[in-house]
Write a protein that holds these residues in place. Structure first.
Motif, PDB file in Angstrom:
ATOM      1  N   TRP A  32       0.867  -1.187   0.000  1.00  0.00           N
ATOM      2  CA  TRP A  32       0.000   0.000   0.000  1.00  0.00           C
ATOM      3  C   TRP A  32       0.902   1.235   0.000  1.00  0.00           C
ATOM      4  O   TRP A  32       1.857   1.313   0.770  1.00  0.00           O
ATOM      5  CB  TRP A  32      -0.899   0.006   1.231  1.00  0.00           C
ATOM      6  CG  TRP A  32      -1.747  -1.234   1.351  1.00  0.00           C
ATOM      7  CD1 TRP A  32      -1.430  -2.387   1.942  1.00  0.00           C
ATOM      8  CD2 TRP A  32      -3.057  -1.391   0.839  1.00  0.00           C
ATOM      9  NE1 TRP A  32      -2.435  -3.308   1.849  1.00  0.00           N
ATOM     10  CE2 TRP A  32      -3.494  -2.718   1.164  1.00  0.00           C
ATOM     11  CE3 TRP A  32      -3.944  -0.559   0.104  1.00  0.00           C
ATOM     12  CZ2 TRP A  32      -4.731  -3.212   0.821  1.00  0.00           C
ATOM     13  CZ3 TRP A  32      -5.192  -1.076  -0.213  1.00  0.00           C
ATOM     14  CH2 TRP A  32      -5.575  -2.382   0.129  1.00  0.00           C
ATOM     15  N   VAL A  33       0.567   2.197  -0.869  1.00  0.00           N
ATOM     16  CA  VAL A  33       1.387   3.416  -0.990  1.00  0.00           C
ATOM     17  C   VAL A  33       0.490   4.646  -0.856  1.00  0.00           C
ATOM     18  O   VAL A  33      -0.701   4.623  -1.223  1.00  0.00           O
ATOM     19  CB  VAL A  33       2.139   3.452  -2.332  1.00  0.00           C
ATOM     20  CG1 VAL A  33       3.085   2.267  -2.450  1.00  0.00           C
ATOM     21  CG2 VAL A  33       1.182   3.464  -3.512  1.00  0.00           C
ATOM     22  N   SER A  34       1.085   5.690  -0.330  1.00  0.00           N
ATOM     23  CA  SER A  34       0.358   6.966  -0.198  1.00  0.00           C
ATOM     24  C   SER A  34       0.723   7.860  -1.379  1.00  0.00           C
ATOM     25  O   SER A  34       1.917   8.028  -1.689  1.00  0.00           O
ATOM     26  CB  SER A  34       0.732   7.665   1.114  1.00  0.00           C
ATOM     27  OG  SER A  34       0.398   6.846   2.216  1.00  0.00           O
ATOM     28  N   PRO A  35      -0.251   8.461  -2.057  1.00  0.00           N
ATOM     29  CA  PRO A  35       0.072   9.376  -3.167  1.00  0.00           C
ATOM     30  C   PRO A  35       0.851  10.568  -2.646  1.00  0.00           C
ATOM     31  O   PRO A  35       0.758  10.936  -1.471  1.00  0.00           O
ATOM     32  CB  PRO A  35      -1.298   9.778  -3.705  1.00  0.00           C
ATOM     33  CG  PRO A  35      -2.246   8.728  -3.196  1.00  0.00           C
ATOM     34  CD  PRO A  35      -1.706   8.284  -1.893  1.00  0.00           C
ATOM     35  N   GLU A  36       1.672  11.136  -3.520  1.00  0.00           N
ATOM     36  CA  GLU A  36       2.456  12.311  -3.135  1.00  0.00           C
ATOM     37  C   GLU A  36       1.522  13.448  -2.748  1.00  0.00           C
ATOM     38  O   GLU A  36       0.508  13.695  -3.398  1.00  0.00           O
ATOM     39  CB  GLU A  36       3.360  12.745  -4.288  1.00  0.00           C
ATOM     40  CG  GLU A  36       4.536  11.835  -4.500  1.00  0.00           C
ATOM     41  CD  GLU A  36       5.503  12.407  -5.534  1.00  0.00           C
ATOM     42  OE1 GLU A  36       5.236  13.502  -6.048  1.00  0.00           O
ATOM     43  OE2 GLU A  36       6.518  11.743  -5.822  1.00  0.00           O
ATOM     44  N   GLY A  37       1.888  14.128  -1.687  1.00  0.00           N
ATOM     45  CA  GLY A  37       1.068  15.231  -1.202  1.00  0.00           C
ATOM     46  C   GLY A  37       0.012  14.794  -0.224  1.00  0.00           C
ATOM     47  O   GLY A  37      -0.690  15.625   0.339  1.00  0.00           O
ATOM     48  N   GLU A  38      -0.141  13.479   0.005  1.00  0.00           N
ATOM     49  CA  GLU A  38      -1.160  12.982   0.945  1.00  0.00           C
ATOM     50  C   GLU A  38      -0.524  12.074   1.989  1.00  0.00           C
ATOM     51  O   GLU A  38      -1.120  11.093   2.434  1.00  0.00           O
ATOM     52  CB  GLU A  38      -2.271  12.234   0.201  1.00  0.00           C
ATOM     53  CG  GLU A  38      -3.027  13.100  -0.786  1.00  0.00           C
ATOM     54  CD  GLU A  38      -4.211  12.367  -1.378  1.00  0.00           C
ATOM     55  OE1 GLU A  38      -4.614  11.316  -0.817  1.00  0.00           O
ATOM     56  OE2 GLU A  38      -4.759  12.836  -2.390  1.00  0.00           O
ATOM     57  N   ALA A  39       0.726  12.366   2.395  1.00  0.00           N
ATOM     58  CA  ALA A  39       1.391  11.556   3.419  1.00  0.00           C
ATOM     59  C   ALA A  39       0.617  11.642   4.717  1.00  0.00           C
ATOM     60  O   ALA A  39       0.179  12.716   5.126  1.00  0.00           O
ATOM     61  CB  ALA A  39       2.825  12.049   3.601  1.00  0.00           C
TER      62      ALA A  39
END
Length: 505
Positions: free
Chosen positions: A148-155
């Motif tokens: 699972w990865v977090s989109p950039e700008g939504e850490a």
């Protein structure tokens, strides 16, 4: 396999049995080893490919997290465009099919293969933590790496993308087979070699037994000397010791039998020679015409006495042989010793009256007996008969012979006593009188010398205790009792007892 119809199992070859027990575990362990090798080979083969698959999934995750969204599609869904290099990397494997999938924060397909199944609902969701699972695409087994990865700008946001990369198992299966071949194929050479070495080692180890067998077979049948225990292995030493013990007992038994036969032949010569002499004397008297009825009667009387002594000797020899027969003695049953003693006394009453001896029984009667003796009835009868016969032989006219059976109040033993008022047996001779053919010098009593030897043998067969002492107190000198009669002899035998309620059926 159980033995049926009374058949006995035949003992096979010790060499073959040991070889079977050594090879059977080896042949059983070999397929287990193959299975374990296959499992270990799978793990070894999967490890490098899992590492490579995980790196591909991380690279794809980085690309997906940093990719700019395209314009909304006609259905209102966002799409992420992968870099051409990343897409080419995923499709570069020529031996296996590689699948990838990127799902959006709402579970919508952003890129890749829609047929790739998603993880289970209870799977942990930790950003950038790599996971592996086995799954299927269509009917084809695949290995899946996902994270699972977090989109950039939504850490720190709970809105995460799911990135999955899967590949078929062709390379893994080929590497697993190569590992198994490298491990198992040498075993096909090692296993027969191990069997051969086990066979040779066992043949070498069992060689001392063959040598022992050869030494025993080469012996003469009369050679009963002990086997040298120093020339046998330690494991066989107890067996050789047992054989030596058997040889010693067999040698002793054969020596006793030879001595017994020699003594018996010597003892039988006297009455047989007397018979022959008297018969020849009568024949000469008849031929010379000098025989008279009185002389013939005396000669025939002497012949009758000689034949009676010979018959008594033969009966005693038969009794001795029966007493020494261990197999016959083992057939035991509960016996009322008082009943045996009373029957024996009743049989000897006419002889006691003829010799003017008071023969009687003292002790418990059969109806009141609480204890029994576990023994052989015929041998116990012979024992009492020989004791009474010996007492009547050595008791002078006017003497007393008493047979007594006493029961232990604690139920442990039954005591048999036979006592007389004869001359007694000096303490120095009390061990010798139980030897075959031994008779006290100067007694003037004719006998075979076997009666007490038979008694001792029967006592030993019944695990009893035999004691001998004087019936009366001896004087300090002269060997007579204070009232002028002989000190007499008293034989006491203690038999192990069993309660009558238990012994009787």
């Amino acid at each position: 396999m159980p033995v049926k119809d009374g058949a006995t199992r035949q003992q096979g070859s010790l060499f073959g049995e040991i070889l079977d027990w050594m090879l059977a575990p080896l042949l059983l362990i070999w397929p287990i080893s193959v299975a374990l090798t296959w499992l270990v080979a799978q793990g070894i083969a999967s490890r490098p490919y899992d590492r490579e698959l995980g790196e591909m999934a991380r690279s794809l995750g980085l690309q997906a997290a940093s990719a700019a969204p395209l314009a909304p599609s006609a259905k209102g869904k966002d799409r992420y465009a992968l870099a051409p290099e990343a897409a080419a990397l995923l499709r570069a494997d020529a031996s296996d099919t590689v699948y990838y999938q990127v799902l959006g924060v709402r579970g919508e397909l952003l890129s890749g293969d829609a047929a790739l199944p998603v993880p289970a609902e209870d799977a942990p969701v930790v950003p950038w933590e790599l996971h592996f699972r086995d799954d299927e695409v269509g009917a084809e087994a695949v290995r899946v790496a996902y994270l699972w990865v977090s989109p950039e700008g939504e850490a720190g946001s709970s809105r995460m993308l799911l990135v999955q990369v899967a590949e078929t198992l062709g390379k893994r299966a080929r590497l697993t087979n190569e590992i198994i071949k490298g491990v198992i194929l040498p075993q096909f050479v090692i296993l027969p070699l191990a069997v051969l070495l086990v066979w040779l080692a066992l043949a070498r180890g069992i060689a001392p037994l063959n040598e022992l067998q050869r030494r025993i077979r080469s012996r003469e049948s009369s050679d009963l000397s002990p086997i040298d225990e120093r020339r046998v292995p330690d494991e066989v030493a107890p067996l050789v010791q047992a054989i030596n013990d058997l040889l010693t007992r067999l040698d002793s038994s054969m020596s006793r039998q030879k001595h017994f036969l020699a003594d018996a032949a010597h003892q039988l010569k006297t009455p047989l020679a007397g018979l022959r002499t008297q018969a020849e004397l009568v024949q000469r008297e008849i031929d010379a015409g000098r025989s008279s009825p009185d002389e013939l009667k005396r000669s025939l009387s002497q012949i009758a006495r000689a034949s009676e002594r010979a018959a008594h000797m033969v009966n005693q020899l038969l009794s001795m042989a029966r007493a020494e027969d261990a197999e016959h003695a083992m057939r035991r049953e509960p016996v009322d010793l008082s009943d045996v003693a009373i029957d024996t006394v009743r049989d000897f009453v006419p002889r006691a009256l003829e010799r003017r001896i008071d023969l009687g029984y003292d002790g418990v009667v059969p109806d009141e007996s609480r204890l029994r003796v576990l023994g052989q009835p015929v041998l116990l009868g012979e024992l009492v008969r020989n004791l009474v016969d010996n007492a009547l032989l050595y008791t002078p006219a006017g003497g007393v012979v008493t047979v007594r059976v006493v029961e232990d109040p604690f139920g442990q033993v039954v005591v048999l006593q036979v006592e007389d008022t004869g001359p007694g047996i000096p303490p120095s001779e009390r061990e010798k009188v139980f030897q075959p053919f031994y008779r006290s010098l100067g007694s003037g009593v004719e006998g075979s010398g076997l009666g007490l030897a038979i008694v001792q043998e029967i006592v030993q067969q019944h695990d009893a205790e035999l004691g001998l002492d004087d019936t009366r107190v001896r004087r300090a000198a002269g060997g007579e009792s204070p009232d002028g009669q002989g000190p007499g002899a008293r034989f006491t035998i203690r038999f192990p007892a069993v309660p009558a309620a238990v012994a009787l059926p």
